[in-house]
Structure formats: structure tokens, C-alpha cells
Design an enzyme around this catalytic site. Structure first.
Site, PDB file in Angstrom:
ATOM      1  N   THR A  55      14.717  -8.133  -8.004  1.00  0.00           N
ATOM      2  CA  THR A  55      15.669  -8.414  -6.651  1.00  0.00           C
ATOM      3  C   THR A  55      15.290  -8.372  -5.300  1.00  0.00           C
ATOM      4  O   THR A  55      15.638  -8.800  -4.401  1.00  0.00           O
ATOM      5  CB  THR A  55      16.883  -7.378  -6.710  1.00  0.00           C
ATOM      6  OG1 THR A  55      16.364  -5.882  -6.227  1.00  0.00           O
ATOM      7  CG2 THR A  55      17.863  -6.962  -8.142  1.00  0.00           C
ATOM      8  N   ARG A  80       9.791  -2.007  -3.788  1.00  0.00           N
ATOM      9  CA  ARG A  80      10.437  -3.074  -3.724  1.00  0.00           C
ATOM     10  C   ARG A  80      10.653  -3.441  -5.204  1.00  0.00           C
ATOM     11  O   ARG A  80       9.826  -3.589  -6.144  1.00  0.00           O
ATOM     12  CB  ARG A  80       9.777  -4.357  -3.153  1.00  0.00           C
ATOM     13  CG  ARG A  80      10.547  -5.415  -2.552  1.00  0.00           C
ATOM     14  CD  ARG A  80       9.535  -6.364  -1.848  1.00  0.00           C
ATOM     15  NE  ARG A  80       8.951  -7.143  -2.647  1.00  0.00           N
ATOM     16  CZ  ARG A  80       8.284  -8.449  -2.315  1.00  0.00           C
ATOM     17  NH1 ARG A  80       8.859  -8.902  -1.219  1.00  0.00           N
ATOM     18  NH2 ARG A  80       7.698  -9.174  -2.818  1.00  0.00           N
ATOM     19  N   ASP A  88      -0.706  -8.659  -3.737  1.00  0.00           N
ATOM     20  CA  ASP A  88      -0.288  -7.473  -3.495  1.00  0.00           C
ATOM     21  C   ASP A  88      -1.268  -6.253  -2.976  1.00  0.00           C
ATOM     22  O   ASP A  88      -2.139  -6.159  -3.350  1.00  0.00           O
ATOM     23  CB  ASP A  88       0.186  -6.780  -5.144  1.00  0.00           C
ATOM     24  CG  ASP A  88       0.959  -5.471  -5.078  1.00  0.00           C
ATOM     25  OD1 ASP A  88       2.130  -5.736  -5.470  1.00  0.00           O
ATOM     26  OD2 ASP A  88       0.650  -4.713  -4.543  1.00  0.00           O
ATOM     27  N   ASP A  95      -1.785  -2.943  -4.567  1.00  0.00           N
ATOM     28  CA  ASP A  95      -2.631  -3.041  -5.838  1.00  0.00           C
ATOM     29  C   ASP A  95      -4.056  -3.411  -5.226  1.00  0.00           C
ATOM     30  O   ASP A  95      -5.100  -2.771  -5.840  1.00  0.00           O
ATOM     31  CB  ASP A  95      -2.425  -4.259  -6.572  1.00  0.00           C
ATOM     32  CG  ASP A  95      -1.050  -3.748  -7.510  1.00  0.00           C
ATOM     33  OD1 ASP A  95      -0.894  -2.634  -7.712  1.00  0.00           O
ATOM     34  OD2 ASP A  95      -0.433  -4.777  -7.986  1.00  0.00           O
TER      35      ASP A  95
END
Ligand code: PRP
Ligand code: URA
Length: 214
Positions: free
Chosen positions: A113, A109, A205, A208
Site C-alpha cells: 500500500t 512503508r 532501497d 538495504d
């Protein structure tokens, strides 16, 4: 949108799934424990998501006699993780269906944006004959899941389920509208997306935290 009335969406209520998701959210949960929890939640979700696997009767000889007994029918299941974070769910489903085939869809991703960019796609053949379970712990805007399923359909995939751990209402609505034929399994439906398209309260995340890259 009332998600509970949509028969293609299952939002899990099982206390074990809820408890494990709460541990995932904790910022102090270690990488090792995070990885293990993702695997366990995928297994618990997979148990339910695969409850309609087709069966056929095959002959089995017990120590006492021959009998007909149910066996999973058809071509082997395909598990398709969306890289990277979806990889963390694969071992949990493989624990249930060890003969499953595994495809991969690479998607990242854009941080500004939020648009997903595909970079890899390899699916087990014949994909059109297999039940396909797409995995990704996070359904945020829904862009990655929608694009991944678009790609799978372009390659011929027909019977598709999508399994995530945490969803935002925005992503769940977008995915169910874009792919109304796909059955969606959600561990927990969270409140909303923030301005960075992160799920709140979420878990941060997922990639991560699974791979220890931050
Ligand atoms: C995360 C996550 C999903 C995606 C969800 O992946 O694992 O794939 O974001 O967001 P969306 O619903 O708004 O598309 P990311 O792109 O951060 O890649 P990574 O798994 O490699 O970290
Ligand atoms: N991807 C993640 O890993 N977490 C979010 O909250 C949103 C997208």
C-alpha cells in the site's frame, strides 16, 4: 509546481554533492562505500542547512587578551533520523555539531500500500525549544516524512528542517503542502515514482544498501 520558487525548498547544486549522489546510484557501489557516501553527503547538506544557527557573543580569553566571540546559542540541536535509512545520515551531521542530541522515529512503508507504519518515537526533551533536523535519504511518496513530522509536532516540535538525499517530485510536493513551515533540503530531485513507489532513476532501497540487508 516550480520547486525552485518555493523559498522553503533548497535543491542542492553543489558539484561535490552531485558527484557523490551519482556514486550512490551505481548498483556496483559496495555497502561500505555507500555508507560513507551517505555520511559525506549529509555533512555537505548539513553545512548549508545549518547556516542560520543562532549565535550569541561569549567572552573568550586568547593568549593575548579577552574578547567577545560568537558561539552557537540555545538548546542543543536535535537530529531525528527516520529509521532505518535516516540513521545513515546522522554521523555526517554529528561531525558538524558533535553536541547535538539524537531522537529516533521508527517508520516502515507497507510494500503493497506504500502507507507508512510508525513503530517507535523517542525525542530529546525539551523538543519544543530545539531546532530539529529530520533525516531520511529518500523522499518518495512523502508519506513517511509527513507522518514523522506530524508525530514530532504532536510531541511539541516547532522549528523543523527535513533533509533528504533524493526526492521524487510527488513526495516533495506532498511534504511541502502538508508542512509548509518545514524547510526542506534535497540533494537531487529525480524524475518520478514507478508503480512500486520507488524513485526513478533513484538508488534502490536506501535502507538495504546502507545496512547490506539484500
Ligand atoms: C524508505 C525510506 C523512507 C521511505 C520513503 O524506508 O528510507 O523512510 O521509504 O518512502 P515514502 O516517501 O513513500 O514514505 P522504508 O519504509 O523502506 O524502511 P527502511 O528505512 O527500514 O528500509
Ligand atoms: N524507499 C527507498 O529506499 N527507495 C525508494 O526509491 C523509495 C522508497
Amino acid at each position: 509546481m516550480n520547486f525552485n520558487e518555493n523559498s522553503n525548498i533548497t535543491i542542492f547544486k553543489h558539484p561535490l554533492i552531485q558527484h557523490k549522489i551519482s556514486k550512490l546510484r551505481d548498483k556496483n557501489t559496495s555497502t561500505k562505500e555507500f555508507r560513507q557516501l551517505v555520511e559525506e553527503i549529509a555533512m555537505l547538506e548539513g553545512f548549508e542547512a545549518l547556516s542560520d544557527l543562532p549565535l550569541e557573543q561569549v567572552e573568550v580569553e586568547t593568549p593575548l587578551e579577552k574578547t567577545m566571540a560568537p558561539h552557537i546559542a540555545g538548546p542543543k540541536l536535535a537530529i531525528v533520523p527516520i529509521l532505518r535509512a535516516g540513521l545513515g545520515m546522522v554521523s555526517g551531521i554529528l561531525a558538524l555539531v558533535p553536541n547535538a542530541r539524537v531522537g529516533h522515529i521508527g517508520m516502515y512503508r507497507d510494500e503493497e500500500t506504500f502507507i507508512p507504519h510508525p513503530y517507535y518515537c523517542k525525542l530529546p526533551k525539551p523538543i519544543d525549544k530545539r531546532l530539529i533536523v529530520v533525516t531520511d535519504p529518500m523522499l518518495a511518496t512523502g508519506g513517511s516524512a509527513i507522518d514523522a513530522i506530524d508525530q514530532i509536532k504532536k510531541e511539541g516540535g516547532k522549528h523543523i528542517k527535513f533533509m533528504c538525499i533524493i526526492a521524487a517530485p510527488e513526495g516533495l510536493e506532498a511534504l511541502s503542502k502538508a508542512h509548509p513551515d518545514v524547510e526542506i533540503y534535497v540533494g537531487c530531485l529525480d524524475r518520478e515514482l514507478n508503480e512500486n513507489a520507488y524513485i526513478c532513476p533513484g538508488l534502490g532501497d536506501a535502507g538495504d544498501r546502507i545496512f547490506g540487508t539484500k
